[in-house]
Design a protein around this motif. Sequence first.
Motif, PDB file in Angstrom:
ATOM      1  N   ASP A   1      10.693  40.956  15.427  1.00  0.00           N
ATOM      2  CA  ASP A   1      10.931  39.521  15.258  1.00  0.00           C
ATOM      3  C   ASP A   1      11.849  38.948  16.326  1.00  0.00           C
ATOM      4  O   ASP A   1      12.306  37.814  16.200  1.00  0.00           O
ATOM      5  CB  ASP A   1      11.495  39.225  13.866  1.00  0.00           C
TER       6      ASP A   1
ATOM      7  N   GLU B   1       9.925  45.662   7.896  1.00  0.00           N
ATOM      8  CA  GLU B   1      10.067  44.832   6.691  1.00  0.00           C
ATOM      9  C   GLU B   1       8.870  43.931   6.460  1.00  0.00           C
ATOM     10  O   GLU B   1       8.568  43.044   7.246  1.00  0.00           O
ATOM     11  CB  GLU B   1      11.302  43.942   6.837  1.00  0.00           C
TER      12      GLU B   1
ATOM     13  N   TYR C   1       5.191  28.052   5.406  1.00  0.00           N
ATOM     14  CA  TYR C   1       4.932  28.147   6.851  1.00  0.00           C
ATOM     15  C   TYR C   1       3.955  29.282   7.129  1.00  0.00           C
ATOM     16  O   TYR C   1       2.989  29.125   7.879  1.00  0.00           O
ATOM     17  CB  TYR C   1       6.241  28.384   7.615  1.00  0.00           C
TER      18      TYR C   1
ATOM     19  N   THR D   1      23.047  36.577  21.461  1.00  0.00           N
ATOM     20  CA  THR D   1      21.928  36.921  22.342  1.00  0.00           C
ATOM     21  C   THR D   1      21.859  36.009  23.557  1.00  0.00           C
ATOM     22  O   THR D   1      21.020  36.212  24.428  1.00  0.00           O
ATOM     23  CB  THR D   1      20.584  36.813  21.600  1.00  0.00           C
TER      24      THR D   1
ATOM     25  N   ASN E   1       5.733  35.508  18.979  1.00  0.00           N
ATOM     26  CA  ASN E   1       5.177  34.191  18.665  1.00  0.00           C
ATOM     27  C   ASN E   1       4.786  34.123  17.191  1.00  0.00           C
ATOM     28  O   ASN E   1       3.858  34.786  16.739  1.00  0.00           O
ATOM     29  CB  ASN E   1       3.969  33.949  19.579  1.00  0.00           C
ATOM     30  N   ASN E   2       5.493  33.302  16.436  1.00  0.00           N
ATOM     31  CA  ASN E   2       5.260  33.240  14.990  1.00  0.00           C
ATOM     32  C   ASN E   2       3.841  32.806  14.643  1.00  0.00           C
ATOM     33  O   ASN E   2       3.298  33.229  13.622  1.00  0.00           O
ATOM     34  CB  ASN E   2       6.253  32.271  14.342  1.00  0.00           C
TER      35      ASN E   2
ATOM     36  N   TYR F   1       7.776  39.450   4.575  1.00  0.00           N
ATOM     37  CA  TYR F   1       8.865  39.338   5.551  1.00  0.00           C
ATOM     38  C   TYR F   1       9.800  38.205   5.159  1.00  0.00           C
ATOM     39  O   TYR F   1      11.023  38.354   5.156  1.00  0.00           O
ATOM     40  CB  TYR F   1       8.307  39.086   6.965  1.00  0.00           C
TER      41      TYR F   1
ATOM     42  N   CYS G   1       7.350  27.919  19.417  1.00  0.00           N
ATOM     43  CA  CYS G   1       6.003  28.030  19.972  1.00  0.00           C
ATOM     44  C   CYS G   1       5.677  26.782  20.777  1.00  0.00           C
ATOM     45  O   CYS G   1       5.924  25.663  20.323  1.00  0.00           O
ATOM     46  CB  CYS G   1       4.984  28.236  18.861  1.00  0.00           C
TER      47      CYS G   1
ATOM     48  N   ASN H   1      15.715  31.849  15.490  1.00  0.00           N
ATOM     49  CA  ASN H   1      15.966  33.164  14.922  1.00  0.00           C
ATOM     50  C   ASN H   1      15.363  33.257  13.517  1.00  0.00           C
ATOM     51  O   ASN H   1      15.810  32.596  12.586  1.00  0.00           O
ATOM     52  CB  ASN H   1      17.476  33.409  14.892  1.00  0.00           C
ATOM     53  N   ASN H   2      14.347  34.084  13.394  1.00  0.00           N
ATOM     54  CA  ASN H   2      13.626  34.160  12.116  1.00  0.00           C
ATOM     55  C   ASN H   2      14.527  34.591  10.964  1.00  0.00           C
ATOM     56  O   ASN H   2      14.306  34.192   9.821  1.00  0.00           O
ATOM     57  CB  ASN H   2      12.453  35.137  12.229  1.00  0.00           C
TER      58      ASN H   2
ATOM     59  N   CYS I   1      14.755  39.441  16.929  1.00  0.00           N
ATOM     60  CA  CYS I   1      16.155  39.315  16.535  1.00  0.00           C
ATOM     61  C   CYS I   1      16.921  40.553  16.973  1.00  0.00           C
ATOM     62  O   CYS I   1      16.465  41.673  16.783  1.00  0.00           O
ATOM     63  CB  CYS I   1      16.267  39.130  15.026  1.00  0.00           C
ATOM     64  N   MET I   2      18.082  40.335  17.582  1.00  0.00           N
ATOM     65  CA  MET I   2      18.845  41.439  18.138  1.00  0.00           C
ATOM     66  C   MET I   2      20.076  41.684  17.276  1.00  0.00           C
ATOM     67  O   MET I   2      20.837  40.764  17.011  1.00  0.00           O
ATOM     68  CB  MET I   2      19.270  41.067  19.553  1.00  0.00           C
TER      69      MET I   2
ATOM     70  N   LEU J   1       3.604  38.427  10.655  1.00  0.00           N
ATOM     71  CA  LEU J   1       4.587  37.610   9.921  1.00  0.00           C
ATOM     72  C   LEU J   1       3.990  37.313   8.554  1.00  0.00           C
ATOM     73  O   LEU J   1       3.032  36.554   8.440  1.00  0.00           O
ATOM     74  CB  LEU J   1       4.858  36.305  10.679  1.00  0.00           C
TER      75      LEU J   1
END
Lengths: 389, 389
Positions: free
Chosen positions: B219, B265, A380, A317, B294-295, B380, A221, A294-295, B221-222, B376
């Motif tokens: 998220d 999830e 977090y 990616t 964006n977290n 999760y 961010c 990457n979460n 993520c791929m 988030l």
Amino acid sequence: MTVTTPRGFRAAGVPAGLKSAGPDVAVVVNDGPDATAAGVFTGNRVKAAPVLWTQQVVRGGVLRAVVLNSGGANACTGPAGFHDTHTTAEYAAGALSSRNPRLLIGAGEVAVCSTGLIGERLPMPRLLPGVRAAVRGLSRDGGAAAAEAIMTTDTRPKTTVATGTGWTVGGMAKGAGMLAPALATMLCVLTTDAVAGTEALDEALRAGCRLSFDRLDSDGCMSTNDTVLLLASGASGIEPTPDELTAAVTAACHDLAMQLLADAEGATKEIAIDVAGAASEDDAVEVGRAVARNNLVKAAFFGNDPNWGRILAAVGTTAAAFEPDAVDVGINGVWVCRSGAAAEDRSKVDLAGRQVTVRIDLHAGPAEATIWTTDLSHAYVHENSAYST
Amino acid sequence: MTVTTPRGFRAAGVPAGLKSAGPDVAVVVNDGPDATAAGVFTGNRVKAAPVLWTQQVVRGGVLRAVVLNSGGANACTGPAGFHDTHTTAEYAAGALSSRNPRLLIGAGEVAVCSTGLIGERLPMPRLLPGVRAAVRGLSRDGGAAAAEAIMTTDTRPKTTVATGTGWTVGGMAKGAGMLAPALATMLCVLTTDAVAGTEALDEALRAGCRLSFDRLDSDGCMSTNDTVLLLASGASGIEPTPDELTAAVTAACHDLAMQLLADAEGATKEIAIDVAGAASEDDAVEVGRAVARNNLVKAAFFGNDPNWGRILAAVGTTAAAFEPDAVDVGINGVWVCRSGAAAEDRSKVDLAGRQVTVRIDLHAGPAEATIWTTDLSHAYVHENSAYST
């Protein structure tokens, strides 16, 4: 051990009621003889009013004081917010000039930095008296109080010093969320009593940030307010070589960056991602950032899970040069993945401690880079879901 | 209401011991008369063995059966993992051929899809008997069991049907983490009894995915395994126009995508990000994705906090055409931000429900797009930190 360690600087931090408790307004003054400076700012296109203002000040070439406040970012506040920043700089310039009749300071020589919630106006009736009190309280011992005044969710102040031959660099920073690809509300003021022109300062500061703040990436961010300033007083009378100056500034930036990492919001792990064997440094940075953001990788580390498959999926990616069946991944010294497939037993990886080192070898060239990040924890989520309410 | 709703298809789902409980191997067979197909695959460069295999099968032009397993992704398993996929396809082709002597099916006509943990070999001594049992159990009623067999962290099976004039499209999907910019271990098999050539199927499938699965972004993520297949049996004898086929496939994809979103999830919010006033659709998608990933924004929604400043800061990280002082942001119908600054009172925003709509007007053009995401949450982090341990 902070911004007032180099000769020629005074500072103060005072409570002005912007936060619910504690000091929240700081002033740092450069008493010269020089007043050269450099600045690095957020890459976010939505820039807070103090960033827009301070960019102009730095371009002006003379920077005599910095006013910093926590308790409000003054971002997304429109023309009225910019006017508030302008008023703050004018007010500080007036207060400083009235205490030193030999020196008339203009508003255009005063930088302003703000941090806190986005989207709300600053309470000027409280801020301006705070600025006046800080100017009155300026002292050669004020660096610690200033570092405390700029804290938001930081749990401790961050200060540093780096020593040259007969001159020093001092610094303070705040930031608990972090930086990416430039910063995430971090503020940093560095001072030096070295003699240095604007160009030398600018080169040293960019080099220092590039391998420190710019390689911290806690959550990808990017803030509206990030600002790193370097002020030189010349009070030592010594002009270091560009390399000497860059080395000291880089050391100061690195030390502060590691303090930011250690205090990142809600983190239970400090993770260094060392990417080697890249075709270029840009490739290495891109791969490191992709893993850092990457979460799923970050949540796995929170769970003490050496989930190298998620790391490889994150690498996949990117547009970096690599062959999927050539990549090695090591976690805390155990090469759990060789040539893109399972290698050493993942149960050998010890993730009990706070420090984690991930090594990724792309086997695609000689370049390397390190990105630092943190895990994705319950804390977090808690801190960032409860921040403004 | 699933892959066996259209004529010409049989399916089965059986337990083979890949997961700790429940069915985990599925087979879907196209009995024809046609065997045309199209596929869309993950954009990740680290592709699982079954993805590499199935891409070849789809390119071959004839697709008669799909074998799917949960309990293991067969990703990052090297040449041995690819051999396992090949063996699975050969084994399924042999089992299918032996039960229908009139039709000799080759391994190159059998797609394979796997989902589960990355980096571990599949237990072939359990998988192959599972494939045999599934082939024996194939039936016109087997779609529901097949949909159940592909679940991992899904809490419920996802199936759909879309009706044309005299023909139908049926489908099943799994995926609880989600898709971005293509997918994050989602598997989807669509079937139709329409008569359609490979090219028409490919166009319909790409159009259908583009506005559904490709616009879900939980998220960022791929996955290494994402696969969407569309099989046509031609059993209805009716050839729809390209527009009719695309409309039905798109409707099926959209319905399944919304089921994935609802089952993401750990999510407590389903968030639609409507971006309007963009200079181009690409700009609108870029802005929507930046906000979706964006977290800080996502954590704020988990905390029922209409933190529009974080939304604006996320928009500011994009290269889309916009002026920061022209952007409006509405949350659940309340325009909390106008012209880049605070507008309506944020306390008016009701975030008590599960559905959230964010509207972002860039005031930079006529284009628009919607991206769907989730918040988030603690859940999760919990699910993704405990997955492989």
